[in-house]
Design a protein around this motif. Structure first.
Motif, short mmCIF file in Angstrom:
data_model
loop_
_atom_site.label_atom_id
_atom_site.label_comp_id
_atom_site.label_asym_id
_atom_site.label_seq_id
_atom_site.Cartn_x
_atom_site.Cartn_y
_atom_site.Cartn_z
N GLU A 20 -86.08 50.64 -42.74
CA GLU A 20 -85.68 48.64 -42.19
C GLU A 20 -86.73 47.79 -41.12
OE1 GLU A 20 -82.62 49.82 -38.70
OE2 GLU A 20 -81.28 51.22 -40.57
N SER A 21 -87.57 48.58 -40.90
CA SER A 21 -88.75 48.11 -40.27
C SER A 21 -89.82 47.32 -41.41
CB SER A 21 -89.67 48.84 -38.81
OG SER A 21 -90.65 49.80 -39.81
N ASP A 23 -89.05 47.02 -44.16
CA ASP A 23 -88.34 45.70 -44.82
C ASP A 23 -88.12 44.21 -44.29
OD1 ASP A 23 -86.27 44.52 -47.25
OD2 ASP A 23 -84.65 44.56 -45.64
N ASN A 24 -87.44 44.15 -42.80
CA ASN A 24 -87.48 43.34 -42.19
C ASN A 24 -89.22 42.81 -42.12
OD1 ASN A 24 -85.03 44.26 -41.38
ND2 ASN A 24 -85.79 44.99 -39.76
N GLU A 27 -89.54 41.19 -45.21
CA GLU A 27 -88.74 39.14 -45.61
C GLU A 27 -89.49 39.25 -44.29
OE1 GLU A 27 -84.46 38.28 -44.35
OE2 GLU A 27 -84.38 40.75 -45.63
N GLU A 28 -90.41 38.66 -43.32
CA GLU A 28 -90.15 38.03 -41.70
C GLU A 28 -92.44 37.33 -42.85
OE1 GLU A 28 -90.79 40.16 -38.44
OE2 GLU A 28 -88.60 40.83 -38.48
#
Length: 68
Positions: A20-21, A23-24, A27-28
């Protein structure tokens, strides 16, 4: 293609929080770049977040659809 296969195999061994981190963060970063492109007038980007999602989907699909 080898990297894709390795990620698919090893993803089961990674904690969800890591994925998740990762991916985030990705994306950011893409959102920031699309925002910058829009601010500089290089690209018409009314929704940088949606543009980043579309970009990620398109590039992922290209990688997964390559013949092995």
């Amino acid at each position: 293609m080898a990297l894709t296969r390795l990620l698919m195999v090893e993803a089961a061994n990674l904690p969800d929080s890591f994925l998740e981190s990762l991916d985030n963060a990705t994306e950011e970063g893409i959102i920031r770049r699309f925002t910058e492109f829009g601010q500089k007038g290089l690209l018409d980007v009314p929704d940088p977040k949606m543009a980043a999602k579309h970009f990620a989907a398109l590039t992922s699909l290209l990688a997964f659809n390559q013949p092995s």
